[in-house]
Design an enzyme around this catalytic site. Structure first.
Site, PDB file in Angstrom:
ATOM      1  NE  ARG A   1      -2.504  -0.070   3.519  1.00 14.32           N
ATOM      2  CZ  ARG A   1      -3.356   0.397   4.561  1.00 14.32           C
ATOM      3  NH1 ARG A   1      -4.815   0.334   4.385  1.00 14.32           N
ATOM      4  NH2 ARG A   1      -2.679   0.631   5.650  1.00 14.32           N
TER       5      ARG A   1
ATOM      6  CB  THR B   1      -2.305   6.948  -2.758  1.00 18.69           C
ATOM      7  OG1 THR B   1      -1.835   5.725  -3.022  1.00 18.69           O
ATOM      8  CG2 THR B   1      -1.544   8.081  -3.339  1.00 18.69           C
TER       9      THR B   1
ATOM     10  CG  ASP C   1       2.351  -3.655   9.123  1.00 20.86           C
ATOM     11  OD1 ASP C   1       2.518  -4.931   8.731  1.00 20.86           O
ATOM     12  OD2 ASP C   1       2.398  -2.736   8.605  1.00 20.86           O
TER      13      ASP C   1
ATOM     14  CG  ASP D   1       6.031  -4.072  10.023  1.00 17.04           C
ATOM     15  OD1 ASP D   1       6.716  -4.547   9.252  1.00 17.04           O
ATOM     16  OD2 ASP D   1       5.696  -2.787   9.973  1.00 17.04           O
TER      17      ASP D   1
HETATM   18  C1  PRP Z   1      -1.502  -4.998   4.308  1.00 18.75           C
HETATM   19  C2  PRP Z   1      -2.171  -6.147   4.235  1.00 18.75           C
HETATM   20  C3  PRP Z   1      -2.863  -6.157   3.023  1.00 18.75           C
HETATM   21  C4  PRP Z   1      -3.091  -4.559   3.058  1.00 18.75           C
HETATM   22  C5  PRP Z   1      -4.623  -4.227   3.432  1.00 18.75           C
HETATM   23  O1  PRP Z   1      -0.168  -4.995   3.263  1.00 18.75           O
HETATM   24  O2  PRP Z   1      -1.470  -7.479   4.186  1.00 18.75           O
HETATM   25  O3  PRP Z   1      -2.328  -6.579   1.980  1.00 18.75           O
HETATM   26  O4  PRP Z   1      -2.307  -3.948   3.849  1.00 18.75           O
HETATM   27  O5  PRP Z   1      -4.673  -2.937   3.177  1.00 18.75           O
HETATM   28  P1  PRP Z   1      -5.770  -2.382   2.132  1.00 18.75           P
HETATM   29  O6  PRP Z   1      -7.145  -3.310   2.337  1.00 18.75           O
HETATM   30  O7  PRP Z   1      -6.060  -0.875   2.534  1.00 18.75           O
HETATM   31  O8  PRP Z   1      -5.124  -2.542   0.671  1.00 18.75           O
HETATM   32  P2  PRP Z   1       0.982  -3.956   3.447  1.00 18.75           P
HETATM   33  O9  PRP Z   1       0.639  -3.111   2.171  1.00 18.75           O
HETATM   34  O10 PRP Z   1       1.009  -3.466   4.752  1.00 18.75           O
HETATM   35  O11 PRP Z   1       2.105  -4.872   2.983  1.00 18.75           O
HETATM   36  P3  PRP Z   1       2.921  -6.102   3.801  1.00 18.75           P
HETATM   37  O12 PRP Z   1       1.848  -7.418   3.617  1.00 18.75           O
HETATM   38  O13 PRP Z   1       4.306  -6.413   2.688  1.00 18.75           O
HETATM   39  O14 PRP Z   1       3.355  -5.571   4.758  1.00 18.75           O
HETATM   40  N1  URA Z   2      -2.429  -3.570   7.086  1.00 19.35           N
HETATM   41  C1  URA Z   2      -2.485  -4.094   7.931  1.00 19.35           C
HETATM   42  O1  URA Z   2      -1.230  -4.818   8.024  1.00 19.35           O
HETATM   43  N2  URA Z   2      -3.099  -3.862   9.178  1.00 19.35           N
HETATM   44  C2  URA Z   2      -4.008  -2.811   8.908  1.00 19.35           C
HETATM   45  O2  URA Z   2      -4.765  -2.640   9.838  1.00 19.35           O
HETATM   46  C3  URA Z   2      -4.246  -2.501   7.841  1.00 19.35           C
HETATM   47  C4  URA Z   2      -3.583  -2.709   6.760  1.00 19.35           C
END
Ligand code: PRP
Ligand code: URA
Length: 209
Positions: free
Chosen positions: A104, A108, A200, A203
Site C-alpha cells: 500500500r 494514497t 501491521d 511486520d
Molecule cells: C497489508 C495487508 C494487506 C493490505 C490491506 O499489506 O497485508 O495486503 O495491507 O490494506 P488495504 O485493504 O487497505 O489494501 P501491506 O501493504 O502493509 O504490505 P505487507 O504485507 O508487505 O506488509
Molecule cells: N494492513 C495491516 O497490516 N494492518 C491494518 O490494520 C491495515 C492494513
C-alpha cells in the site's frame, strides 16, 4: 451478489484474540495465523465436490467418498498473506500456490504491484486469495481484478480481520465472490489501519518493526 461469511467458531475467535494481543511475539503470532487459516479453510472448502469410491477395510468393502478432481489454487497477497498459506495447504496439499506482491502506498493507500507468479492453469482452478487484513479493500480488490484479467473464475477471498470499508469496496467491485473473515472490526483510522485490528500484519509476522 458476493456473500460475506463471518466465522465465529470458538476456536477461531479464541486464537484471534491471542493474535490481536500486542504482547504476542512473532513466533506465536505466525503459529496462530497458520492455525486460524487452517480452521477457516475447513469452512472455505465446505462445497468441494465429492465422488464415490470403494476401499477394502480389514473387515470388508466400503463405499466411501473422496474429493473429486477439483483443482485448487491458493493466492497469498505478499507479504502478510504468506502467513496463511501453510494452514490452507495443510488440508489440500495438492493445491498450487500463486503469489501476488502488492504494497500500500502510504500516501494514497492505493495498492502498488511489484510481483506476480501464478500457476499457468489458473483459469481451471478454484482460487482462494488470502491476506490477513482487509482494510480499505484496495489490495484485495486489485488482486481479484488481476486474477480475473488473467482468466480466473471462482475466486474466494479469505481474511482474518476486515473493516466495513474494505468489505464494501470488494463487494462493490466484485459482487461475484465469497468473502470469509474471522471478524469485522469497527473502522479504519486516518492511516488506513483497522481499529482495533491487530496492527501491521506483515511486520508482526516477519518481525520487521
Ligand atoms: C497489508 C495487508 C494487506 C493490505 C490491506 O499489506 O497485508 O495486503 O495491507 O490494506 P488495504 O485493504 O487497505 O489494501 P501491506 O501493504 O502493509 O504490505 P505487507 O504485507 O508487505 O506488509
Ligand atoms: N494492513 C495491516 O497490516 N494492518 C491494518 O490494520 C491495515 C492494513
Amino acid at each position: 451478489m458476493s456473500n460475506v461469511h463471518v466465522m465465529n467458531h470458538p476456536l477461531i475467535q479464541h486464537k484471534l484474540t491471542l493474535i490481536r494481543d500486542k504482547e504476542t511475539g512473532a513466533k506465536e503470532f505466525r503459529e496462530l495465523v497458520e492455525e486460524v487459516a487452517l480452521l477457516m479453510a475447513y469452512e472455505v472448502y465446505r462445497d468441494l465436490p465429492l465422488e464415490e469410491t470403494e476401499v477394502e477395510t480389514p473387515i470388508g468393502k466400503a463405499t466411501c467418498q473422496v474429493i473429486s478432481g477439483k483443482k485448487i489454487g491458493i493466492v497469498p497477497i505478499l507479504r502478510a498473506g504468506l502467513g496463511m498459506v501453510d494452514g490452507m495447504t495443510k488440508l489440500i496439499p495438492t493445491a498450487k500456490v500463486g503469489h501476488i506482491g502488492l504494497y500500500r502506498d502510504p500516501e494514497t493507500l492505493e495498492p502498488v504491484e511489484y510481483y506476480c507468479k501464478l500457476p499457468p492453469d489458473i483459469h481451471e482452478r478454484d482460487l482462494i486469495v488470502v491476506d490477513p487484513m482487509l482494510a480499505t479493500g484496495g489490495s484485495a480488490a486489485a488482486a481479484v481484478r488481476f486474477l480475473k484479467e488473467k482468466g480466473a473464475r471462482g475466486i474466494k477471498l479469505v481474511c482474518l480481520i476486515a473493516a466495513p470499508e474494505g468489505i464494501a469496496r470488494v463487494r462493490g467491485e466484485h459482487d461475484d465472490i465469497d468473502i470469509f473473515v474471522a471478524a469485522v472490526d469497527e473502522k479504519l483510522n486516518s492511516h488506513g489501519y483497522i481499529v482495533p485490528g491487530l496492527g501491521d500484519a506483515g511486520d508482526r509476522l516477519f518481525g520487521t518493526k
